[in-house]
Design a protein around this motif. Structure first.
Motif, PDB file in Angstrom:
ATOM      1  N   LYS A 236      -4.599   6.079  -7.374  1.00  0.00           N
ATOM      2  CA  LYS A 236      -5.741   6.489  -6.557  1.00  0.00           C
ATOM      3  C   LYS A 236      -5.664   8.003  -6.425  1.00  0.00           C
ATOM      4  O   LYS A 236      -5.164   8.526  -5.425  1.00  0.00           O
ATOM      5  CB  LYS A 236      -5.696   5.776  -5.193  1.00  0.00           C
TER       6      LYS A 236
ATOM      7  N   ARG B 266     -16.143   3.857 -16.999  1.00  0.00           N
ATOM      8  CA  ARG B 266     -14.882   3.953 -16.255  1.00  0.00           C
ATOM      9  C   ARG B 266     -13.909   4.806 -17.084  1.00  0.00           C
ATOM     10  O   ARG B 266     -13.940   4.771 -18.308  1.00  0.00           O
ATOM     11  CB  ARG B 266     -14.328   2.537 -16.043  1.00  0.00           C
TER      12      ARG B 266
ATOM     13  N   GLU C 256     -14.599  -2.590 -13.577  1.00  0.00           N
ATOM     14  CA  GLU C 256     -14.599  -2.786 -12.126  1.00  0.00           C
ATOM     15  C   GLU C 256     -15.790  -2.057 -11.527  1.00  0.00           C
ATOM     16  O   GLU C 256     -16.566  -1.430 -12.248  1.00  0.00           O
ATOM     17  CB  GLU C 256     -13.281  -2.289 -11.514  1.00  0.00           C
TER      18      GLU C 256
ATOM     19  N   THR D  18     -17.134   0.730  -8.331  1.00  0.00           N
ATOM     20  CA  THR D  18     -16.708   2.105  -8.064  1.00  0.00           C
ATOM     21  C   THR D  18     -15.427   2.195  -7.235  1.00  0.00           C
ATOM     22  O   THR D  18     -14.697   3.168  -7.324  1.00  0.00           O
ATOM     23  CB  THR D  18     -17.833   2.886  -7.350  1.00  0.00           C
TER      24      THR D  18
ATOM     25  N   LEU E 170      -7.941  -0.160 -11.579  1.00  0.00           N
ATOM     26  CA  LEU E 170      -6.978   0.084 -10.512  1.00  0.00           C
ATOM     27  C   LEU E 170      -6.312  -1.248 -10.141  1.00  0.00           C
ATOM     28  O   LEU E 170      -6.999  -2.249  -9.976  1.00  0.00           O
ATOM     29  CB  LEU E 170      -7.770   0.662  -9.325  1.00  0.00           C
TER      30      LEU E 170
ATOM     31  N   GLU F 123     -13.891  -1.209  -6.263  1.00  0.00           N
ATOM     32  CA  GLU F 123     -13.568  -2.628  -6.075  1.00  0.00           C
ATOM     33  C   GLU F 123     -13.286  -3.247  -7.436  1.00  0.00           C
ATOM     34  O   GLU F 123     -13.871  -2.848  -8.439  1.00  0.00           O
ATOM     35  CB  GLU F 123     -14.756  -3.395  -5.467  1.00  0.00           C
ATOM     36  N   ASN F 124     -12.417  -4.210  -7.459  1.00  0.00           N
ATOM     37  CA  ASN F 124     -12.194  -4.995  -8.668  1.00  0.00           C
ATOM     38  C   ASN F 124     -13.248  -6.097  -8.748  1.00  0.00           C
ATOM     39  O   ASN F 124     -13.933  -6.382  -7.776  1.00  0.00           O
ATOM     40  CB  ASN F 124     -10.782  -5.602  -8.664  1.00  0.00           C
TER      41      ASN F 124
ATOM     42  N   HIS G 276       0.832  -1.210   0.000  1.00  0.00           N
ATOM     43  CA  HIS G 276       0.000   0.000   0.000  1.00  0.00           C
ATOM     44  C   HIS G 276       0.866   1.259   0.000  1.00  0.00           C
ATOM     45  O   HIS G 276       0.552   2.227  -0.690  1.00  0.00           O
ATOM     46  CB  HIS G 276      -0.952   0.000   1.203  1.00  0.00           C
TER      47      HIS G 276
ATOM     48  N   TYR H 153     -12.387   9.970  -8.389  1.00  0.00           N
ATOM     49  CA  TYR H 153     -13.530   9.367  -7.707  1.00  0.00           C
ATOM     50  C   TYR H 153     -14.841  10.119  -7.886  1.00  0.00           C
ATOM     51  O   TYR H 153     -15.892   9.656  -7.432  1.00  0.00           O
ATOM     52  CB  TYR H 153     -13.172   9.115  -6.231  1.00  0.00           C
TER      53      TYR H 153
ATOM     54  N   GLY I 252      -5.616  -3.493  -7.940  1.00  0.00           N
ATOM     55  CA  GLY I 252      -6.014  -3.779  -6.570  1.00  0.00           C
ATOM     56  C   GLY I 252      -5.077  -4.770  -5.889  1.00  0.00           C
ATOM     57  O   GLY I 252      -4.673  -5.775  -6.468  1.00  0.00           O
ATOM     58  N   ILE I 253      -4.762  -4.468  -4.661  1.00  0.00           N
ATOM     59  CA  ILE I 253      -3.901  -5.351  -3.872  1.00  0.00           C
ATOM     60  C   ILE I 253      -4.700  -6.572  -3.428  1.00  0.00           C
ATOM     61  O   ILE I 253      -4.186  -7.691  -3.399  1.00  0.00           O
ATOM     62  CB  ILE I 253      -3.279  -4.561  -2.699  1.00  0.00           C
ATOM     63  N   THR I 254      -5.994  -6.374  -3.143  1.00  0.00           N
ATOM     64  CA  THR I 254      -6.853  -7.515  -2.793  1.00  0.00           C
ATOM     65  C   THR I 254      -6.995  -8.443  -4.008  1.00  0.00           C
ATOM     66  O   THR I 254      -6.956  -9.673  -3.871  1.00  0.00           O
ATOM     67  CB  THR I 254      -8.242  -7.027  -2.340  1.00  0.00           C
ATOM     68  N   ARG I 255      -7.155  -7.852  -5.178  1.00  0.00           N
ATOM     69  CA  ARG I 255      -7.216  -8.621  -6.439  1.00  0.00           C
ATOM     70  C   ARG I 255      -5.969  -9.501  -6.558  1.00  0.00           C
ATOM     71  O   ARG I 255      -6.058 -10.695  -6.869  1.00  0.00           O
ATOM     72  CB  ARG I 255      -7.303  -7.612  -7.603  1.00  0.00           C
TER      73      ARG I 255
ATOM     74  N   ARG J  40       2.229   1.694  -3.418  1.00  0.00           N
ATOM     75  CA  ARG J  40       1.240   2.215  -4.371  1.00  0.00           C
ATOM     76  C   ARG J  40       0.954   3.698  -4.132  1.00  0.00           C
ATOM     77  O   ARG J  40       0.702   4.446  -5.076  1.00  0.00           O
ATOM     78  CB  ARG J  40      -0.049   1.398  -4.329  1.00  0.00           C
TER      79      ARG J  40
ATOM     80  N   GLY K 174     -11.780  -5.609  -2.661  1.00  0.00           N
ATOM     81  CA  GLY K 174     -11.013  -4.398  -2.416  1.00  0.00           C
ATOM     82  C   GLY K 174     -10.750  -4.316  -0.922  1.00  0.00           C
ATOM     83  O   GLY K 174     -11.370  -5.044  -0.142  1.00  0.00           O
ATOM     84  N   THR K 175      -9.861  -3.423  -0.538  1.00  0.00           N
ATOM     85  CA  THR K 175      -9.551  -3.272   0.886  1.00  0.00           C
ATOM     86  C   THR K 175     -10.811  -2.943   1.681  1.00  0.00           C
ATOM     87  O   THR K 175     -11.063  -3.530   2.730  1.00  0.00           O
ATOM     88  CB  THR K 175      -8.505  -2.169   1.073  1.00  0.00           C
TER      89      THR K 175
HETATM   90  C1  LIG Z   1      -8.804   1.007  -4.216  1.00  0.00           C
HETATM   91  C2  LIG Z   1      -9.551   0.539  -5.389  1.00  0.00           C
HETATM   92  C3  LIG Z   1      -9.720  -0.820  -5.697  1.00  0.00           C
HETATM   93  C4  LIG Z   1      -9.271  -1.919  -4.762  1.00  0.00           C
HETATM   94  O1  LIG Z   1      -7.912  -1.911  -4.521  1.00  0.00           O
HETATM   95  P1  LIG Z   1      -7.328  -2.617  -3.201  1.00  0.00           P
HETATM   96  O2  LIG Z   1      -5.872  -2.422  -3.308  1.00  0.00           O
HETATM   97  O3  LIG Z   1      -7.716  -4.035  -3.275  1.00  0.00           O
HETATM   98  O4  LIG Z   1      -7.932  -1.925  -2.056  1.00  0.00           O
HETATM   99  C5  LIG Z   1     -10.350  -1.160  -6.865  1.00  0.00           C
HETATM  100  N1  LIG Z   1     -10.828  -0.222  -7.704  1.00  0.00           N
HETATM  101  C6  LIG Z   1     -10.727   1.101  -7.443  1.00  0.00           C
HETATM  102  C7  LIG Z   1     -11.265   2.082  -8.397  1.00  0.00           C
HETATM  103  C8  LIG Z   1     -10.091   1.517  -6.277  1.00  0.00           C
HETATM  104  O5  LIG Z   1      -9.996   2.809  -6.010  1.00  0.00           O
END
Ligand SMILES: *Cc1c(COP(=O)(O)O)cnc(C)c1O
Length: 305
Positions: free
Chosen positions: A159, A148, A193, A195, A216, A197-198, A57, A164, A218-221, A60, A255-256
């Motif tokens: 980010k 998107r 994706e 708004t 994005l 979350e992936n 994180h 957003y 995503g780290i969770t992805r 990123r 997503g986180t």
């Molecule tokens: C933050 C975010 C995610 C998820 O990313 P994580 O690293 O998993 O939290 C996915 N899509 C968008 C647009 C984001 O801003």
């Protein structure tokens, strides 16, 4: 209402929550050029708290700043430590961490000149982003009328605060129309994706998620791709259309903030059995055991507070 904590880290100092304020002519407030992160801290089964994938994180955050041309006046190590210290001074056992770098006052035009780059780190308790019931039963999703970002209009791998606005428009539209979340398509019409979350869809036990072109990273992805592959599932980074999603066996957002939230319905079409599917459930269980430190295989993803 959000739950307040005591202190916010502001440019290297802890200030009381109520006093962490900026001037109304703060550049980022007007034009949206700032960058942020969303990180979670979990209470582990042994009673200690740990931050999930903190190093990634922080990396990123600096990548986002590099993309946005914001020169963060701290080192990665300083931010890493400051995040842990912010959790400690607030005695936060579990919750959300929000670092943000933003442009301060000075020039007021679109060229920010040498306006200072400020950095804050706030933490607060935050439960399931889409609700506890959503984690269990899944969400109803609407394909958004908002596209998107195109990769050459906004920087989709960062980010960036202003990005957003697009997410808020989509989210508000979906909620006002009676859905829980919006699915955003890319400018070519493929699923991108949600708004914040992936997305993954699953058909015949094969997982698919859109490649990192307009989404994005995503780290969770990334975690879930690794975990699913370690569980011997095939995982493809491949584009898919909304009609492919309509006929998927299962789908979920990750997503986180949203963690792993099943998708039970898209555009009033039931996905699979209309509940969290078996692979989704398995991955969700595994995910929550990993973030709580119950799976030693991924212990390296946790930083003890
Ligand atoms: C933050 C975010 C995610 C998820 O990313 P994580 O690293 O998993 O939290 C996915 N899509 C968008 C647009 C984001 O801003």
């Amino acid at each position: 209402m959000m739950q307040k904590t005591e202190k916010i880290w502001f440019n290297g100092q802890f200030v009381p929550w109520e006093e962490a304020n900026v001037h109304v002519l703060t550049h980022t407030l007007h034009y949206g050029l700032g960058v942020f992160e969303g990180i979670r801290c979990y209470k582990c089964s042994d009673g200690a708290s740990a931050v999930f994938r903190l190093e990634e994180h922080v990396a990123r955050l600096f990548d986002s700043a590099q993309i946005a041309c914001l020169d963060i006046p701290f080192t990665r190590q300083e931010i890493f430590e400051a995040i842990l210290n912010t959790i400690r001074v607030n005695n936060l056992e579990k919750g959300y961490i929000r670092p943000m770098a933003f442009l301060g006052t000075g020039a007021m035009g679109l060229f920010p000149g040498d306006n200072p780059v400020n950095l804050i780190i706030a933490v607060w308790p935050w439960g399931a982003y889409l609700g506890d019931e959503a984690l269990d039963k899944g969400v109803a999703v609407k394909t958004s009328s908002f596209t998107r970002h195109h990769v050459n209009c906004m920087m989709t791998k960062a980010k960036i605060n202003g990005n957003y606005v697009n997410s808020i428009l989509a989210k508000r539209e979906a909620l006002n129309d009676g859905y829980d979340e919006a699915l955003m398509l890319d400018n070519e019409g493929y699923c991108a994706e949600a708004t914040g979350e992936n997305i993954f869809c699953i058909k015949n036990s094969v997982l698919k998620t859109p490649p990192l072109d307009s989404v994005l990273p995503g780290i969770t992805r990334d975690c879930l791709m690794t975990m699913a592959r370690d569980m011997d599932y095939q995982v493809l980074e491949q584009r898919f259309t909304r009609d492919e999603l309509y006929v998927a066996d299962e789908a979920f957002f990750c997503g986180t903030a949203a963690e792993l939230t099943p998708v039970r319905e898209v555009d009033r079409r039931t996905i699979g059995a209309g509940e969290a599917g078996p692979v989704t459930k398995l991955l969700q269980q595994e995910f929550f055991s990993v973030v709580c430190g119950d799976n030693l295989k991924y212990a390296g993803w946790l930083t003890q507070v």
